[in-house]
Scaffold this motif. Structure first.
Motif, mmCIF file in Angstrom:
data_model
loop_
_atom_site.group_PDB
_atom_site.id
_atom_site.type_symbol
_atom_site.label_atom_id
_atom_site.label_comp_id
_atom_site.label_asym_id
_atom_site.label_seq_id
_atom_site.Cartn_x
_atom_site.Cartn_y
_atom_site.Cartn_z
ATOM 1 N N LYS A 1 0.680 -1.019 0.086
ATOM 2 C CA LYS A 1 0.016 -0.026 0.072
ATOM 3 C C LYS A 1 0.895 1.187 -0.151
ATOM 4 O O LYS A 1 1.885 1.419 0.783
ATOM 5 C CB LYS A 1 -0.919 -0.047 1.150
ATOM 6 N N SER B 1 1.261 0.794 5.337
ATOM 7 C CA SER B 1 1.695 0.063 4.292
ATOM 8 C C SER B 1 1.601 -1.574 4.379
ATOM 9 O O SER B 1 1.182 -2.289 3.462
ATOM 10 C CB SER B 1 3.346 0.332 3.676
ATOM 11 N N ASP C 1 -1.309 -2.647 5.627
ATOM 12 C CA ASP C 1 -2.799 -2.847 5.547
ATOM 13 C C ASP C 1 -3.292 -3.461 6.925
ATOM 14 O O ASP C 1 -3.702 -4.663 7.095
ATOM 15 C CB ASP C 1 -3.333 -3.597 4.343
ATOM 16 N N GLN D 1 -10.348 -5.627 3.374
ATOM 17 C CA GLN D 1 -9.499 -5.298 2.503
ATOM 18 C C GLN D 1 -9.557 -5.085 1.235
ATOM 19 O O GLN D 1 -8.731 -4.529 0.595
ATOM 20 C CB GLN D 1 -8.250 -6.206 2.920
ATOM 21 N N SER E 1 -12.849 0.517 -0.497
ATOM 22 C CA SER E 1 -12.273 1.709 -0.525
ATOM 23 C C SER E 1 -13.358 2.991 -0.176
ATOM 24 O O SER E 1 -14.408 2.663 -0.253
ATOM 25 C CB SER E 1 -11.713 1.825 -1.778
ATOM 26 N N THR F 1 -9.124 5.568 2.257
ATOM 27 C CA THR F 1 -8.635 4.447 1.504
ATOM 28 C C THR F 1 -8.920 4.735 -0.056
ATOM 29 O O THR F 1 -10.183 5.151 -0.200
ATOM 30 C CB THR F 1 -8.991 2.962 1.962
ATOM 31 N N ASP G 1 -5.625 1.547 -4.125
ATOM 32 C CA ASP G 1 -3.973 1.431 -3.872
ATOM 33 C C ASP G 1 -3.275 2.487 -2.904
ATOM 34 O O ASP G 1 -1.958 2.096 -2.673
ATOM 35 C CB ASP G 1 -3.330 1.241 -5.261
ATOM 36 N N THR G 2 -4.253 3.154 -2.476
ATOM 37 C CA THR G 2 -3.451 4.079 -1.708
ATOM 38 C C THR G 2 -4.179 4.463 -0.384
ATOM 39 O O THR G 2 -5.414 4.443 -0.313
ATOM 40 C CB THR G 2 -3.402 5.514 -2.305
ATOM 41 N N PHE G 3 -3.502 4.859 0.867
ATOM 42 C CA PHE G 3 -4.066 5.446 1.891
ATOM 43 C C PHE G 3 -3.411 6.650 2.271
ATOM 44 O O PHE G 3 -2.182 7.109 2.156
ATOM 45 C CB PHE G 3 -3.630 4.485 3.129
#
Length: 250
Positions: free
Chosen positions: A163, A195, A197, A204, A207, A224, A227-229
């Motif tokens: 992540k 990263s 998660d 999971q 988003s 979320t 692919d990115t936090f």
């Protein structure tokens, strides 16, 4: 052996950790290198001679008690997160906290040994230990015997930190001020924790949600994407009125 059906263990120390709640703790030690803790030795084990020679070892085995799950008892089967939280395996095929004897075992890095008056402590990193964890033993880690290269990982292969973690400018500023004040690298710790998660398996694949976590004495919020936090909010837990240590949500 009939008279050895029960054993009583006395804690030798207590963990003061950056992880003040179970959510966010990595599933294994060593995954978050910025995670730190202090192991404070308790009387009568807070004697310097108990640690003579330990300083030449880089890593330690820490045996501890899963104190937050004691009241929940043990379970014969569990659902490991690495199997998506759906498939059951036997408790002895897992590292679940719900064990017949709630004993945990972690390899941690020994940073230093410190003493202030009667307080004798080990400074640790790369930890996966909850704040307040009772420790029942420590032993040196020996890489020539404890590291078995050909060992199988079973159903739990090494996790990938996949992540991407981003921070708002306000949060970056907060982290910089926090590090200047406390010496703690909150930016790196937050990035490494997220990263991995830390969300439960059933979330999971989702988003667009906002999540929260506490590291050291800071509340952290992030939202979320696939692919990115993105970390957009931080504030102290015990000093929420201090605007110099508060970021605003965006």
């Amino acid at each position: 052996m009939d008279n050895l059906t029960e054993f009583i263990f006395k804690p030798i120390g207590i963990i003061h950790s950056c992880y003040t709640q179970k959510f966010g703790i990595p599933r294994q030690p060593g995954l978050v290198t910025a995670a730190t803790a202090e192991l404070e030795l308790l009387p009568p084990f807070n004697r310097r001679e108990c640690l003579n020679g330990l300083e030449v070892f880089s890593h330690l085995w820490v045996s501890f008690i899963f104190h937050h799950t004691l009241s929940e008892g043990w379970r014969p089967t569990i659902r490991p997160p690495r199997l998506g939280g759906k498939k059951r395996v036997g408790v002895f095929a897992s590292r679940s906290t719900h064990r017949p004897n709630p004993i945990g075992l972690s390899v941690v890095k020994l940073e230093s040994i410190t003493q202030e008056s009667d307080k004798l402590s080990l400074q640790l990193s790369e930890i996966d230990l909850l704040d307040g964890t009772p420790v029942i033993d420590i032993k040196p880690y020996l890489p020539y015997s404890d590291h078995i290269i050909e060992a199988s990982n079973g159903f739990a292969p090494p996790p990938a930190a996949n992540k991407t973690v981003t921070f708002s400018e306000q949060v970056k500023s907060f982290c910089q001020q926090y590090q200047q004040t406390t010496g703690r690298n909150l930016y790196l710790l937050t990035s490494q924790v997220l990263s991995q998660d830390p969300r439960p398996a059933y979330l999971q694949n989702s988003s667009g949600r906002e999540h929260g976590i506490q590291l050291w004495d800071v509340n952290i919020r992030w939202h979320t994407t696939p692919d990115t936090f993105h970390v957009n909010y931080m504030e102290p837990v015990n000093n929420e009125s201090d605007s110099s240590f508060t970021t605003r949500r965006h």
